[in-house]
Design a protein around this motif. Structure first.
Motif, PDB file in Angstrom:
ATOM      1  N   LYS A  14       4.311  -7.583  -2.886  1.00  0.00           N
ATOM      2  CA  LYS A  14       5.551  -6.802  -2.942  1.00  0.00           C
ATOM      3  C   LYS A  14       5.387  -5.485  -3.699  1.00  0.00           C
ATOM      4  O   LYS A  14       5.791  -4.428  -3.218  1.00  0.00           O
ATOM      5  CB  LYS A  14       6.646  -7.641  -3.602  1.00  0.00           C
ATOM      6  CG  LYS A  14       7.960  -6.897  -3.783  1.00  0.00           C
ATOM      7  CD  LYS A  14       8.966  -7.759  -4.513  1.00  0.00           C
ATOM      8  CE  LYS A  14      10.265  -6.982  -4.782  1.00  0.00           C
ATOM      9  NZ  LYS A  14      11.234  -7.806  -5.530  1.00  0.00           N
ATOM     10  N   SER A  15       4.750  -5.532  -4.872  1.00  0.00           N
ATOM     11  CA  SER A  15       4.685  -4.341  -5.723  1.00  0.00           C
ATOM     12  C   SER A  15       3.272  -3.807  -5.933  1.00  0.00           C
ATOM     13  O   SER A  15       3.108  -2.670  -6.382  1.00  0.00           O
ATOM     14  CB  SER A  15       5.308  -4.633  -7.090  1.00  0.00           C
ATOM     15  OG  SER A  15       4.683  -5.753  -7.696  1.00  0.00           O
ATOM     16  N   GLY A  33     -10.317  -3.095  -7.573  1.00  0.00           N
ATOM     17  CA  GLY A  33      -9.231  -2.540  -8.370  1.00  0.00           C
ATOM     18  C   GLY A  33      -7.882  -2.881  -7.780  1.00  0.00           C
ATOM     19  O   GLY A  33      -7.768  -3.690  -6.855  1.00  0.00           O
ATOM     20  N   ASP A  34      -6.843  -2.247  -8.323  1.00  0.00           N
ATOM     21  CA  ASP A  34      -5.493  -2.456  -7.798  1.00  0.00           C
ATOM     22  C   ASP A  34      -4.684  -1.181  -7.992  1.00  0.00           C
ATOM     23  O   ASP A  34      -5.046  -0.318  -8.798  1.00  0.00           O
ATOM     24  CB  ASP A  34      -4.808  -3.639  -8.486  1.00  0.00           C
ATOM     25  CG  ASP A  34      -4.661  -3.416  -9.981  1.00  0.00           C
ATOM     26  OD1 ASP A  34      -3.693  -2.758 -10.382  1.00  0.00           O
ATOM     27  OD2 ASP A  34      -5.530  -3.897 -10.747  1.00  0.00           O
ATOM     28  N   THR A  35      -3.598  -1.088  -7.242  1.00  0.00           N
ATOM     29  CA  THR A  35      -2.704   0.057  -7.337  1.00  0.00           C
ATOM     30  C   THR A  35      -1.312  -0.390  -6.936  1.00  0.00           C
ATOM     31  O   THR A  35      -1.115  -1.508  -6.452  1.00  0.00           O
ATOM     32  CB  THR A  35      -3.184   1.219  -6.434  1.00  0.00           C
ATOM     33  OG1 THR A  35      -2.396   2.369  -6.689  1.00  0.00           O
ATOM     34  CG2 THR A  35      -3.075   0.851  -4.959  1.00  0.00           C
ATOM     35  N   LYS A  36      -0.347   0.477  -7.155  1.00  0.00           N
ATOM     36  CA  LYS A  36       1.030   0.157  -6.817  1.00  0.00           C
ATOM     37  C   LYS A  36       1.255   0.279  -5.302  1.00  0.00           C
ATOM     38  O   LYS A  36       0.644   1.111  -4.646  1.00  0.00           O
ATOM     39  CB  LYS A  36       1.999   1.089  -7.552  1.00  0.00           C
ATOM     40  CG  LYS A  36       2.034   0.886  -9.065  1.00  0.00           C
ATOM     41  CD  LYS A  36       2.638  -0.476  -9.404  1.00  0.00           C
ATOM     42  CE  LYS A  36       2.744  -0.668 -10.910  1.00  0.00           C
ATOM     43  NZ  LYS A  36       3.287  -2.012 -11.255  1.00  0.00           N
ATOM     44  N   ASN A  37       2.140  -0.553  -4.792  1.00  0.00           N
ATOM     45  CA  ASN A  37       2.477  -0.512  -3.371  1.00  0.00           C
ATOM     46  C   ASN A  37       3.535   0.564  -3.136  1.00  0.00           C
ATOM     47  O   ASN A  37       4.688   0.283  -2.796  1.00  0.00           O
ATOM     48  CB  ASN A  37       2.980  -1.877  -2.897  1.00  0.00           C
ATOM     49  CG  ASN A  37       3.065  -1.970  -1.382  1.00  0.00           C
ATOM     50  OD1 ASN A  37       2.723  -1.033  -0.676  1.00  0.00           O
ATOM     51  ND2 ASN A  37       3.549  -3.095  -0.888  1.00  0.00           N
ATOM     52  N   GLU A  38       3.104   1.810  -3.330  1.00  0.00           N
ATOM     53  CA  GLU A  38       3.961   2.980  -3.133  1.00  0.00           C
ATOM     54  C   GLU A  38       3.211   4.006  -2.301  1.00  0.00           C
ATOM     55  O   GLU A  38       1.979   4.095  -2.383  1.00  0.00           O
ATOM     56  CB  GLU A  38       4.350   3.595  -4.486  1.00  0.00           C
ATOM     57  CG  GLU A  38       5.101   2.626  -5.408  1.00  0.00           C
ATOM     58  CD  GLU A  38       5.255   3.184  -6.818  1.00  0.00           C
ATOM     59  OE1 GLU A  38       4.768   4.320  -7.062  1.00  0.00           O
ATOM     60  OE2 GLU A  38       5.842   2.487  -7.662  1.00  0.00           O
ATOM     61  N   ILE A  39       3.917   4.768  -1.506  1.00  0.00           N
ATOM     62  CA  ILE A  39       3.298   5.726  -0.589  1.00  0.00           C
ATOM     63  C   ILE A  39       2.348   6.679  -1.319  1.00  0.00           C
ATOM     64  O   ILE A  39       1.192   6.870  -0.907  1.00  0.00           O
ATOM     65  CB  ILE A  39       4.376   6.541   0.166  1.00  0.00           C
ATOM     66  CG1 ILE A  39       5.119   5.648   1.176  1.00  0.00           C
ATOM     67  CG2 ILE A  39       3.743   7.724   0.881  1.00  0.00           C
ATOM     68  CD1 ILE A  39       4.306   5.265   2.372  1.00  0.00           C
ATOM     69  N   LYS A  40       2.796   7.264  -2.403  1.00  0.00           N
ATOM     70  CA  LYS A  40       1.974   8.238  -3.131  1.00  0.00           C
ATOM     71  C   LYS A  40       0.711   7.583  -3.688  1.00  0.00           C
ATOM     72  O   LYS A  40      -0.379   8.167  -3.632  1.00  0.00           O
ATOM     73  CB  LYS A  40       2.782   8.880  -4.254  1.00  0.00           C
ATOM     74  CG  LYS A  40       3.881   9.808  -3.761  1.00  0.00           C
ATOM     75  CD  LYS A  40       4.588  10.479  -4.923  1.00  0.00           C
ATOM     76  CE  LYS A  40       5.666  11.448  -4.429  1.00  0.00           C
ATOM     77  NZ  LYS A  40       6.385  12.098  -5.564  1.00  0.00           N
ATOM     78  N   LYS A  41       0.848   6.383  -4.260  1.00  0.00           N
ATOM     79  CA  LYS A  41      -0.302   5.676  -4.827  1.00  0.00           C
ATOM     80  C   LYS A  41      -1.286   5.265  -3.731  1.00  0.00           C
ATOM     81  O   LYS A  41      -2.509   5.343  -3.904  1.00  0.00           O
ATOM     82  CB  LYS A  41       0.174   4.442  -5.598  1.00  0.00           C
ATOM     83  CG  LYS A  41       1.039   4.751  -6.802  1.00  0.00           C
ATOM     84  CD  LYS A  41       0.233   5.418  -7.915  1.00  0.00           C
ATOM     85  CE  LYS A  41       1.086   5.607  -9.159  1.00  0.00           C
ATOM     86  NZ  LYS A  41       0.329   6.253 -10.262  1.00  0.00           N
ATOM     87  N   TYR A  64       6.356  -5.403   3.500  1.00  0.00           N
ATOM     88  CA  TYR A  64       5.496  -5.090   2.364  1.00  0.00           C
ATOM     89  C   TYR A  64       4.247  -4.299   2.782  1.00  0.00           C
ATOM     90  O   TYR A  64       3.754  -3.460   2.035  1.00  0.00           O
ATOM     91  CB  TYR A  64       5.059  -6.371   1.639  1.00  0.00           C
ATOM     92  CG  TYR A  64       6.188  -7.110   0.962  1.00  0.00           C
ATOM     93  CD1 TYR A  64       7.355  -6.447   0.582  1.00  0.00           C
ATOM     94  CD2 TYR A  64       6.097  -8.473   0.694  1.00  0.00           C
ATOM     95  CE1 TYR A  64       8.389  -7.119  -0.036  1.00  0.00           C
ATOM     96  CE2 TYR A  64       7.131  -9.156   0.065  1.00  0.00           C
ATOM     97  CZ  TYR A  64       8.281  -8.475  -0.286  1.00  0.00           C
ATOM     98  OH  TYR A  64       9.301  -9.145  -0.904  1.00  0.00           O
ATOM     99  N   SER A  65       3.715  -4.582   3.965  1.00  0.00           N
ATOM    100  CA  SER A  65       2.502  -3.883   4.417  1.00  0.00           C
ATOM    101  C   SER A  65       2.803  -2.633   5.231  1.00  0.00           C
ATOM    102  O   SER A  65       1.891  -1.944   5.657  1.00  0.00           O
ATOM    103  CB  SER A  65       1.635  -4.834   5.253  1.00  0.00           C
ATOM    104  OG  SER A  65       2.331  -5.241   6.421  1.00  0.00           O
ATOM    105  N   ASP A  66       4.084  -2.339   5.426  1.00  0.00           N
ATOM    106  CA  ASP A  66       4.448  -1.189   6.264  1.00  0.00           C
ATOM    107  C   ASP A  66       3.995   0.134   5.655  1.00  0.00           C
ATOM    108  O   ASP A  66       3.566   1.050   6.367  1.00  0.00           O
ATOM    109  CB  ASP A  66       5.967  -1.170   6.488  1.00  0.00           C
ATOM    110  CG  ASP A  66       6.389  -0.089   7.472  1.00  0.00           C
ATOM    111  OD1 ASP A  66       6.011  -0.190   8.651  1.00  0.00           O
ATOM    112  OD2 ASP A  66       7.070   0.871   7.056  1.00  0.00           O
ATOM    113  N   LYS A  67       4.068   0.250   4.340  1.00  0.00           N
ATOM    114  CA  LYS A  67       3.647   1.503   3.689  1.00  0.00           C
ATOM    115  C   LYS A  67       2.155   1.737   3.879  1.00  0.00           C
ATOM    116  O   LYS A  67       1.722   2.871   4.141  1.00  0.00           O
ATOM    117  CB  LYS A  67       3.981   1.461   2.194  1.00  0.00           C
ATOM    118  CG  LYS A  67       5.456   1.320   1.867  1.00  0.00           C
ATOM    119  CD  LYS A  67       5.667   1.361   0.364  1.00  0.00           C
ATOM    120  CE  LYS A  67       7.122   1.098  -0.013  1.00  0.00           C
ATOM    121  NZ  LYS A  67       7.514  -0.299   0.242  1.00  0.00           N
TER     122      LYS A  67
END
Length: 348
Positions: A14-15, A33-41, A64-67
């Motif tokens: 989700k996030s 690694g990991d990152t936020k589930n946000e378009i910019k990230k 959730y995977s659409d971005k």
């Protein structure tokens, strides 16, 4: 054939997104690694890779995977979607018993590096809109039926609640209105490629507007399907069987994967097909003569309709209801011609 140098497995939640890079040259995981589930990230993460040599592998997890899907498409990356069931089986095959998000990303990366995964072709924005509206239409139709059931149950009581009935009927009226609005919105979506495929699918005897709409919409116009077998599996019409040795003979019916609405439409189409579609009619009665029940025979016809839709759309050739008869006549004529030719040669 795309042969990437780097495979990036991404586990979507989700996030957050957990990622792992598998270098095919070094045959190992080189970065995690990991990152936020946000378009910019997500776009910042993808900028660190070369679209020409990198394959992205992840599971489709709905919204959730659409971005991630949108960003890969926008930035020109080639990517593969792996079903959760397939990745789960692959994880078990590797002997991994403890599953975490980081481990899932590593497994997806390894899966993309060692397996021949098909590249995903994104559907058009018109088809995405059509699919969302159809999913909402399914929800509204279920809500309508639930309200009708509640109204019927309340009306059977000796002492009914006028307030409750008024509320239920008000909600039913609003739901019916919304169903009409959604159906009208679906008619306004224009897509030339979809309409061409729909016209071709409707040449199959027994297939009408509704079946063609639902099958082509939820299969993205058959873009990501290369065999009719994969199409049957996607819509849950593939048989679930388990045989081992001489003692294990399990038949668990069809898988029932995918949207049930499509199978419902195909069932109604199959009822028509067993009367007018010569191949389907022959299949149905042949199975019935072998002792199969109506349900098993009709499910086989539903699967056959999918095969026929797949064939005419992919080949761009209209359905021929007399194909088998014409083929048999042509074969017989060719044999007679060869016999006549042989007689002429012998006489000479």
């Amino acid at each position: 054939m795309f042969n990437p140098k780097l495979v990036v497995g991404i586990d979507v939640s989700k996030s957050d997104l957990d990622f792992a890079d598998f270098c095919k040259t070094d045959h190992k995981i080189t970065k995690e690694g990991d990152t936020k589930n946000e378009i910019k990230k997500i776009e910042k993460l993808l900028k660190g890779y070369d679209p020409l040599t990198t394959l992205i592998v992840f599971e489709p997890t709905g919204s959730y995977s659409d971005k991630l899907l949108h960003s890969c498409e926008k930035m020109g990356f080639k990517f593969s979607l792996v079903s959760p069931r397939a990745s789960n089986y692959y994880t078990k095959a590797l002997g991994i018993s403890t599953k975490t998000d980081a481990q899932a990303a590593r497994t997806l990366a390894l899966m993309g590096a060692t397996q021949s995964l098909a590249l995903y072709q994104p559907s058009s924005k018109e088809n995405k809109e059509r699919k969302r509206l159809m999913n909402h239409l399914c929800y509204l139709e279920k809500e309508k039926q639930a309200l009708l059931n509640k109204i019927h149950a309340e009306e059977q009581l000796v002492k009914t609640s006028k307030t409750l009935l008024k509320s239920l009927n008000r909600r039913l009226k609003q739901t019916i209105k919304e169903i009409g609005e959604v159906e009208q919105s679906l008619k306004t979506i224009k897509d030339a490629d979809f309409e061409a495929k729909k016209k071709k699918a409707k040449t199959v005897v027994g297939v009408g507007d509704k079946v063609a709409d639902w099958v082509l919409t939820f299969s993205d116009g058959l873009t990501n399907f290369h065999t009719s077998g994969s199409l049957k599996k996607f819509f849950g019409l593939a048989p679930n069987t388990h045989t081992s040795g001489s003692s294990v003979r399990k038949n668990q019916g069809i898988s029932k994967a995918g949207p049930g609405k499509v199978r419902g439409c195909l069932y109604m189409a199959a009822l028509s097909a067993i009367k007018h579609n010569k191949v389907c009619k022959d299949l149905y009665y042949r199975l019935r003569e072998r002792g199969k029940c109506h349900f098993k025979a009709i499910v086989a016809v539903m699967a056959k309709l999918l095969v026929q839709i797949f064939a005419v759309v992919k080949s761009d050739i209209d359905f021929d209801n007399d194909y088998l008869e014409n083929k048999a006549k042509a074969k017989k004529a060719a044999q007679e011609e060869r016999v006549d030719q042989t007689k002429v040669e012998l006489a000479a």
